[in-house]
Enzyme design. Sequence first.
Site, PDB file in Angstrom:
ATOM      1  N   HIS A  48       0.846  -1.199   0.000  1.00 15.40           N
ATOM      2  CA  HIS A  48       0.000   0.000   0.000  1.00 15.40           C
ATOM      3  C   HIS A  48       0.881   1.249   0.000  1.00 15.40           C
ATOM      4  O   HIS A  48       0.644   2.176   0.783  1.00 15.40           O
ATOM      5  CB  HIS A  48      -0.921  -0.004   1.220  1.00 15.40           C
ATOM      6  N   ARG A  73       7.287  -5.844   3.418  1.00 18.70           N
ATOM      7  CA  ARG A  73       6.054  -6.428   2.888  1.00 18.70           C
ATOM      8  C   ARG A  73       6.028  -6.199   1.387  1.00 18.70           C
ATOM      9  O   ARG A  73       5.838  -5.065   0.926  1.00 18.70           O
ATOM     10  CB  ARG A  73       4.815  -5.812   3.536  1.00 18.70           C
ATOM     11  N   ASP A  87      16.676 -10.773  -3.236  1.00 21.42           N
ATOM     12  CA  ASP A  87      17.975 -10.418  -3.814  1.00 21.42           C
ATOM     13  C   ASP A  87      18.418  -9.016  -3.417  1.00 21.42           C
ATOM     14  O   ASP A  87      19.615  -8.720  -3.376  1.00 21.42           O
ATOM     15  CB  ASP A  87      17.948 -10.558  -5.339  1.00 21.42           C
ATOM     16  N   GLU A 152      -5.462 -11.996   7.155  1.00 20.62           N
ATOM     17  CA  GLU A 152      -6.295 -10.790   7.104  1.00 20.62           C
ATOM     18  C   GLU A 152      -7.614 -11.018   6.387  1.00 20.62           C
ATOM     19  O   GLU A 152      -8.144 -10.126   5.740  1.00 20.62           O
ATOM     20  CB  GLU A 152      -5.509  -9.634   6.476  1.00 20.62           C
ATOM     21  N   ASP A 178      -8.144  -5.365   7.149  1.00 16.91           N
ATOM     22  CA  ASP A 178      -8.675  -6.207   6.078  1.00 16.91           C
ATOM     23  C   ASP A 178      -9.526  -7.334   6.639  1.00 16.91           C
ATOM     24  O   ASP A 178     -10.503  -7.756   6.002  1.00 16.91           O
ATOM     25  CB  ASP A 178      -7.536  -6.768   5.229  1.00 16.91           C
TER      26      ASP A 178
END
Length: 272
Positions: A48, A73, A87, A152, A178
Site C-alpha cells: 500500500h 512487505r 535479492d 487478514e 482487512d
Amino acid sequence: MTLPPTLGARIAVSDRPLFGAWSCAGSATNAEIVAGSGLDLVLIDAEHSPAGLESILAQLQAVAAYPVTALVRPPSGDTVALKQVLDLGAQNLVVPMVDTAEQAAEIVRAVHYPPVGVRGVGSALARSSRWNRVEGYLADASSTISLFVQIESAAAIANLEQILAVDGVDGVFFGPADLAASMGLLGQQEHPDVVGAVLAGIASAAAAGKPSAVNAFAPAAADRYVQAGAALVIVGADVALLARATEALADRFIGSHPGGPDASGATLRASY
C-alpha cells in the site's frame, strides 16, 4: 562477512514483545528516521505504498546503519516479486493476503533455493549475499530468512491451524483492517468479532509454537494484543504520524477560522 539475525531469531531471544512502525511513504529518509527512533523494527511497505524495488533497496540501506530489524512487505506472494525482494537483501518478509495452507506452501517454496524451493540463483549479482562476500550464503540462505504470512481474511482465520502447520512459515501477522472488511465490518477493527478473531488467532499461533504479530495503532489495542501474547506489534506509520501531527498543528494555530485560537497572535508569542 555475516548477516544480521532474522526477525524470528530476534523474537526467540527477546524477553519482551517487539514494537515497530511502518515506512509507507517509499522514502529512505523516513525509514531512517523510524530506524533511529528506538523502536525495534521498521516495516517497509510495498503493498500500500509507492515503493518499488529501488525504493525498497534504498530503505534497506538506510535502515542497515541502525540496530533495528527491517521487515519488508512485498506487494504479493508472486514468486518473481519475492525473488527480487530477497535479492535486494531483505531477510524478513511478511507476505499479504495469505488465505490457505496451499498458498503458504507456495510462498515457502518461492523464498528457498532448490531442492527445498524454486528461488532463482543470482547470489553473485545480489546484495542478499553481499555479492558473494557472505561465506557459504547459498548453503545457509534459508537460515538468513524469516517468513511471516499475513492473516487478514475470514478465510485465513478459518484455515489458520493448517497455515501454521506449514513448514517454513515462521510466524503469522494479523491485519485487523482487512480482516474486518472481509467479515462485513469495513472500518471496524475494534468490533468484538474482529478482536475476538485476532485474539483466538494469537492463541492458535502460540499453541503451534510460532510467533504472531499484529497491526495496532491505538495504544489500548496494542496493549490488549501484547497481553494476549503477540510477539510483535506495529504501533504506528510514518505517513499517519505526519498526518496527525500536522493536523494537530493546524488545529492549534489556525483552528476553525483564519485568525486561529487568538487572532492577535498573543497565544503564539506566549508559547515561545
